[in-house]
Design a protein around this motif. Structure first.
Motif, short mmCIF file in Angstrom:
data_model
loop_
_atom_site.label_atom_id
_atom_site.label_comp_id
_atom_site.label_asym_id
_atom_site.label_seq_id
_atom_site.Cartn_x
_atom_site.Cartn_y
_atom_site.Cartn_z
N ALA A 1 3.10 11.74 -10.26
CA ALA A 1 2.84 13.19 -10.16
C ALA A 1 4.11 14.01 -10.40
N GLY A 2 5.21 13.32 -10.76
CA GLY A 2 6.44 14.03 -11.11
C GLY A 2 7.40 14.31 -9.98
N HIS A 3 7.27 13.59 -8.86
CA HIS A 3 8.12 13.84 -7.68
C HIS A 3 9.31 12.89 -7.56
N GLY A 4 9.66 12.16 -8.61
CA GLY A 4 10.70 11.15 -8.52
C GLY A 4 12.03 11.64 -7.98
N ASP A 5 12.43 12.85 -8.35
CA ASP A 5 13.71 13.39 -7.88
C ASP A 5 13.57 14.22 -6.62
N SER A 6 12.35 14.39 -6.13
CA SER A 6 12.10 15.11 -4.88
C SER A 6 12.37 14.18 -3.70
N ASP A 7 12.45 14.76 -2.51
CA ASP A 7 12.57 13.93 -1.32
C ASP A 7 11.33 13.03 -1.22
N CYS B 1 9.45 12.42 1.08
CA CYS B 1 8.32 12.95 1.85
C CYS B 1 7.33 13.69 0.95
N ALA B 2 7.67 13.88 -0.34
CA ALA B 2 6.72 14.44 -1.30
C ALA B 2 5.53 13.52 -1.48
N VAL B 3 5.60 12.28 -1.02
CA VAL B 3 4.45 11.38 -1.05
C VAL B 3 3.28 12.01 -0.30
N HIS B 4 3.57 12.92 0.61
CA HIS B 4 2.54 13.65 1.36
C HIS B 4 1.55 14.33 0.42
N THR B 5 2.04 14.87 -0.69
CA THR B 5 1.16 15.62 -1.59
C THR B 5 0.09 14.72 -2.20
N THR B 6 0.42 13.49 -2.50
CA THR B 6 -0.58 12.59 -3.08
C THR B 6 -1.44 11.94 -2.01
N ILE B 7 -0.90 11.73 -0.82
CA ILE B 7 -1.71 11.16 0.25
C ILE B 7 -2.80 12.14 0.68
N VAL B 8 -2.43 13.37 0.97
CA VAL B 8 -3.45 14.34 1.40
C VAL B 8 -4.29 14.82 0.22
N GLY B 9 -3.71 14.85 -0.97
CA GLY B 9 -4.48 15.23 -2.16
C GLY B 9 -5.58 14.22 -2.46
N ARG B 10 -5.26 12.95 -2.28
CA ARG B 10 -6.23 11.89 -2.54
C ARG B 10 -7.36 11.92 -1.54
N SER B 11 -7.03 12.30 -0.28
CA SER B 11 -8.06 12.30 0.76
C SER B 11 -8.94 13.53 0.69
N GLY B 12 -8.50 14.55 -0.06
CA GLY B 12 -9.26 15.79 -0.13
C GLY B 12 -9.02 16.68 1.08
N ALA B 13 -8.07 16.29 1.93
CA ALA B 13 -7.78 17.10 3.13
C ALA B 13 -7.18 18.43 2.71
N ALA C 1 0.84 -1.21 0.00
CA ALA C 1 0.00 0.00 0.00
C ALA C 1 0.87 1.26 0.00
N MET C 2 1.94 1.25 0.79
CA MET C 2 2.86 2.39 0.79
C MET C 2 3.55 2.52 -0.56
N LEU C 3 3.90 1.40 -1.16
CA LEU C 3 4.51 1.42 -2.49
C LEU C 3 3.55 2.07 -3.49
N ALA C 4 2.27 1.75 -3.42
CA ALA C 4 1.28 2.37 -4.31
C ALA C 4 1.24 3.88 -4.10
N GLN C 5 1.35 4.33 -2.85
CA GLN C 5 1.38 5.77 -2.58
C GLN C 5 2.63 6.41 -3.18
N LEU C 6 3.77 5.73 -3.05
CA LEU C 6 5.01 6.24 -3.66
C LEU C 6 4.87 6.30 -5.18
N GLU C 7 4.29 5.27 -5.76
CA GLU C 7 4.12 5.25 -7.22
C GLU C 7 3.19 6.37 -7.68
N ASP C 8 2.16 6.69 -6.88
CA ASP C 8 1.31 7.85 -7.19
C ASP C 8 2.13 9.13 -7.22
N ALA C 9 3.02 9.29 -6.23
CA ALA C 9 3.87 10.48 -6.18
C ALA C 9 4.86 10.50 -7.34
N MET C 10 5.36 9.33 -7.72
CA MET C 10 6.23 9.26 -8.91
C MET C 10 5.46 9.73 -10.13
#
Length: 188
Positions: free
Chosen positions: A163-169, A171-183, A152-161
């Protein structure tokens, strides 16, 4: 002093720890030359604390385990930050409880400010954490250990990948986790 051969010696630590020679060096055997282990340990100790782990392969497994812990910390923190924000609770109130109780974790203090500010300057690039998460799933499956939480965490990382965050830290996975939840993404 020259030491011939190679040793399995992944490291755990940040850039700051590397600069201050405070890394943890996860040391496996000196391949093909166990009698050179002491010389290898002496050479590696100049970078930080050497943790001897034995046969080749064990240090790599411990490195994956440590990366799993930091991935769990960041994705878990992201989920709870999104949850409390969605409920209208200031993140600072949550962190007051976390930081002053048994859930306190230095890593939260390193990553949360960056996550909230959208500062994803790479310390550990997301593409490398994604690669390690894939390795973790394979290692868990090979050991007949339930890998669904890591998958499940891998799927979250792949979502962030995606979204173009592959070379980012990572923790950019945060953008897709909170974006997906609508928070809400604004700091509460």
């Amino acid at each position: 002093r020259r030491v011939h051969g190679y040793a399995e010696a992944p490291v755990s630590g940040s850039t700051a720890q590397a600069e201050s020679r405070a890394l943890f060096i996860l040391s496996g055997e000196c391949a093909g030359a166990p009698e050179r282990q002491a010389a290898m340990r002496e050479m590696l100790s100049g970078m930080g604390r050497v943790v001897e782990l034995g046969a080749t392969g064990k240090a790599a497994n411990v490195k994956l385990a440590l990366n799993q812990l930091i991935l769990s910390n960041v994705t878990g923190l992201s989920v709870v930050v999104g949850m409390v924000r969605a409920a209208g609770v200031p993140v600072e109130a949550l962190m007051e409880v976390v930081n002053n109780g048994p859930l306190s974790c230095k890593y939260y203090g390193l990553k949360l400010p960056k996550m909230l500010a959208g500062d994803f300057a790479p310390a550990f690039p997301l593409r490398l954490m994604t690669k390690d998460a894939r390795l973790m799933v394979r290692a868990l499956d090979a050991a007949s250990i339930d890998s669904r939480s890591v998958a499940a965490m891998l799927a979250q990382l792949e979502d962030a990948m995606g979204a173009g965050h592959g070379d980012s830290d990572f923790c950019a996975v945060h953008t897709t986790i909170v974006g997906r939840s609508g928070a809400a993404r604004s700091s509460s």
